[in-house]
Design a protein around this motif. Structure first.
Motif, PDB file in Angstrom:
ATOM      1  N   SER A 289       0.867  -1.171   0.000  1.00  0.00           N
ATOM      2  CA  SER A 289       0.000   0.000   0.000  1.00  0.00           C
ATOM      3  C   SER A 289       0.905   1.221   0.000  1.00  0.00           C
ATOM      4  N   ILE A 290       0.863   2.019  -1.071  1.00  0.00           N
ATOM      5  CA  ILE A 290       1.789   3.129  -1.252  1.00  0.00           C
ATOM      6  C   ILE A 290       1.015   4.381  -1.655  1.00  0.00           C
ATOM      7  N   SER A 291       1.362   5.497  -1.027  1.00  0.00           N
ATOM      8  CA  SER A 291       0.768   6.794  -1.363  1.00  0.00           C
ATOM      9  C   SER A 291       1.892   7.762  -1.719  1.00  0.00           C
ATOM     10  N   PHE A 292       1.767   8.397  -2.900  1.00  0.00           N
ATOM     11  CA  PHE A 292       2.733   9.387  -3.357  1.00  0.00           C
ATOM     12  C   PHE A 292       2.100  10.767  -3.287  1.00  0.00           C
ATOM     13  N   ASP A 344       8.140  12.073  -1.830  1.00  0.00           N
ATOM     14  CA  ASP A 344       7.373  12.093  -0.587  1.00  0.00           C
ATOM     15  C   ASP A 344       6.342  10.974  -0.676  1.00  0.00           C
ATOM     16  N   ALA A 345       6.605   9.890   0.040  1.00  0.00           N
ATOM     17  CA  ALA A 345       5.719   8.725  -0.055  1.00  0.00           C
ATOM     18  C   ALA A 345       5.656   8.003   1.277  1.00  0.00           C
ATOM     19  N   THR A 346       4.543   7.364   1.531  1.00  0.00           N
ATOM     20  CA  THR A 346       4.397   6.449   2.667  1.00  0.00           C
ATOM     21  C   THR A 346       4.018   5.086   2.111  1.00  0.00           C
ATOM     22  N   ALA A 347       4.520   4.050   2.758  1.00  0.00           N
ATOM     23  CA  ALA A 347       4.309   2.705   2.215  1.00  0.00           C
ATOM     24  C   ALA A 347       4.240   1.681   3.327  1.00  0.00           C
ATOM     25  N   THR A 348       3.422   0.671   3.119  1.00  0.00           N
ATOM     26  CA  THR A 348       3.417  -0.550   3.915  1.00  0.00           C
ATOM     27  C   THR A 348       3.597  -1.701   2.940  1.00  0.00           C
ATOM     28  N   PHE A 349       4.562  -2.569   3.218  1.00  0.00           N
ATOM     29  CA  PHE A 349       4.934  -3.582   2.238  1.00  0.00           C
ATOM     30  C   PHE A 349       5.271  -4.873   2.962  1.00  0.00           C
ATOM     31  N   ALA A 350       4.791  -5.998   2.429  1.00  0.00           N
ATOM     32  CA  ALA A 350       5.057  -7.299   3.055  1.00  0.00           C
ATOM     33  C   ALA A 350       5.240  -8.357   1.981  1.00  0.00           C
ATOM     34  N   LYS A 378      10.886  10.856   2.375  1.00  0.00           N
ATOM     35  CA  LYS A 378      10.579  12.213   1.896  1.00  0.00           C
ATOM     36  C   LYS A 378      11.823  13.084   1.922  1.00  0.00           C
ATOM     37  N   GLY A 379      11.828  14.105   1.076  1.00  0.00           N
ATOM     38  CA  GLY A 379      12.890  15.094   1.051  1.00  0.00           C
ATOM     39  C   GLY A 379      12.721  16.097   2.187  1.00  0.00           C
ATOM     40  N   ASP A 380      13.857  16.561   2.721  1.00  0.00           N
ATOM     41  CA  ASP A 380      13.875  17.484   3.855  1.00  0.00           C
ATOM     42  C   ASP A 380      14.672  18.718   3.456  1.00  0.00           C
ATOM     43  N   THR A 381      14.002  19.880   3.437  1.00  0.00           N
ATOM     44  CA  THR A 381      14.676  21.109   3.011  1.00  0.00           C
ATOM     45  C   THR A 381      15.684  21.589   4.034  1.00  0.00           C
ATOM     46  N   THR A 382      15.540  21.191   5.304  1.00  0.00           N
ATOM     47  CA  THR A 382      16.481  21.621   6.341  1.00  0.00           C
ATOM     48  C   THR A 382      17.798  20.856   6.233  1.00  0.00           C
ATOM     49  N   CYS A 387      15.223  11.133   3.345  1.00  0.00           N
ATOM     50  CA  CYS A 387      15.389  10.191   4.443  1.00  0.00           C
ATOM     51  C   CYS A 387      14.268   9.156   4.450  1.00  0.00           C
ATOM     52  N   ALA A 388      14.651   7.930   4.807  1.00  0.00           N
ATOM     53  CA  ALA A 388      13.697   6.829   4.977  1.00  0.00           C
ATOM     54  C   ALA A 388      13.560   6.537   6.464  1.00  0.00           C
TER      55      ALA A 388
END
Length: 443
Positions: A289-292, A344-350, A378-382, A387-388
């Motif tokens: 399940s992945i959301s971009f 920028d994504a969130t994922a659950t993977f099995a 996601k990318g971090d401007t600071t 980072c994962a």
């Protein structure tokens, strides 16, 4: 490539029987070892069973046999001989009580109705015989071991060879792999989902289990009294790494089952004339399940090594089902690379394999290991990095199903048994960061 050790030994043991002597006989084999598949195998048994005269090996015993046809539900076997004389001779013998057909690999006969791809061995009890010239139409039924063993004490195991085997392939454990040969990581990338907006590939996804196997069986007065089977010294190495590209904001869920192995022979030997076979199925359930949140691409996931140890089950009428609970040591490391700055994504993977071990006509032992990887990339401007942040859950469930007679008092409680034997809970994995491929966009 599958590297699952197959061992074979044919040792009659006990006293020799005259041709077609029909009665009961005791057979014994002191601990005997042989080398195969990278391991040292050992077998010991003491059994009371029918004499050889009850068993007819259709691969080698029948004179002038021209062809054999077996159906897959165990009810019909057609034997065609060179002449009618032999057909009549065997028709008379088969009609005697307790006649069994064994073998069948030469003719492609299957050994059980459930696991229809296996052709390693067969035990069918003769129910009726009809003659048709040179052919015999034999009505048969699949036989279970408690039909042919009045008493049995059987032990088989594989273990390190300790210098007793020669060859470059020693010393290796049995490899049970999903998309791997247990040596070189993933065999190939696995496509997960693709359309005009989204492309997800499991670019480095594999699970490789290495283990020794063992089985102990005791039968007393035609009834199962003890059973122990499973894996020892099990380790697992694997990776769950995705390559994902999104052309727009997009979400998707995937659930698919891959049958990686069906009826692969794990162990094959004989106790007297009777074949004894352990096979393995490995259905693998892949869920994602992945959301971009933006148009971007990245490679992310985690690698792992698990030291699981001993993982087996046992049954007897007094203690019922018992399970040696594994206490795995789990090592994970996150991976992220080739990421767009805007990723920028969130994922659950099995990737969840079920190791289904079938001891022919005795029982099935399923060990489901479900490693679930959850995270955000996601990318971090600071920090000017991508980072994962990942975590994992590991659940191990055991399921057993008997296919052999047990005392009536135990049937309701013990015929089928299921239990979750390990649950790690949610465990964080150390964060992994990388410079994006277009770092200027994070300025």
């Amino acid at each position: 490539m599958w590297l699952i050790a197959a061992a074979a030994v044919a040792a009659a043991g006990g006293s020799a029987a005259s041709a077609r002597n029909r009665g009961m006989v005791s057979r014994s084999l002191p601990t005997t070892t042989w080398c195969g598949g990278g391991r040292l195998h050992s077998l010991r048994y003491n059994v009371t069973t029918f004499d050889d005269g009850h068993f007819y090996d259709i691969d080698s015993d029948l004179d002038d046999l021209e062809s054999v046809s077996c159906n897959n539900d165990g009810t019909r076997t057609k034997l065609v001989f060179h002449d009618e004389i032999n057909a009549e001779k065997y028709a008379v013998e088969f009609r005697l009580s307790d006649s069994y057909l064994i073998g069948g690999k030469k003719w492609g006969c299957r050994n059980t109705p459930k696991h229809s791809n296996a052709t390693s061995g067969m035990v069918r009890r003769v129910v009726d015989v009809q003659t048709d010239g040179q052919a015999l139409e034999v009505r048969t039924a699949f036989s279970k071991y408690d039909e042919v063993y009045q008493q049995a004490d059987i032990e088989y195991s594989s273990q390190p060879h300790a210098g007793k085997c020669d060859g470059d392939d020693f010393d290796k454990t049995v490899c049970i792999g999903f998309n791997t040969d247990c040596k070189n990581g993933a065999t190939q990338p696995l496509p997960i989902y693709q359309n005009q907006f989204l492309d997800i590939t499991c670019s480095d996804c594999f699970l490789g289990y290495e283990s020794d196997v063992f089985v102990t069986i005791e039968i007393d007065e035609w009834t199962l009294k003890k059973l122990a089977v499973g894996y020892k010294n099990m380790t697992m190495s694997g990776a769950l790494v995705l390559t994902a590209t999104a052309q727009a904001q997009w979400s998707n869920g995937v659930d698919k089952v891959l049958n990686i192995a069906q009826d692969v022979t794990l162990v094959d030997f004989h106790v007297g004339p009777i074949p004894f076979i352990i096979t393995l199925d490995i259905p693998v359930d892949i869920t994602a399940s992945i959301s971009f949140e933006a148009t971007a691409t990245a490679i992310f996931g985690a690698m792992s090594t698990w030291y699981i140890g001993d993982h087996y089950t046992s049954w007897d009428p007094d203690n019922h089902w018992q399970h040696v609970t594994p206490k795995p040591s789990l090592l994970w490391s996150a991976k992220v690379e080739n990421a767009s700055a805007s990723f920028d994504a969130t994922a659950t993977f099995a990737v969840s394999p079920t190791l289904a071990m079938h001891i022919d006509s005795i029982f099935t032992y399923r060990a489901s290991m479900v490693p679930t990887l959850t995270g955000e990339v996601k990318g971090d401007t600071t920090s000017k990095q991508v980072c994962a942040s990942l975590s994992y859950d590991l659940a191990i469930t055991a399921n057993t199903e008997l296919e052999i007679a047990i005392p009536f008092a135990n049937i309701d409680d013990d015929w089928v048994w299921t239990k979750t034997i390990y649950d790690s809970g949610t465990v964080p994995i150390a964060q992994k960061c990388t410079a994006p491929v277009n770092a200027s966009l994070l300025q």
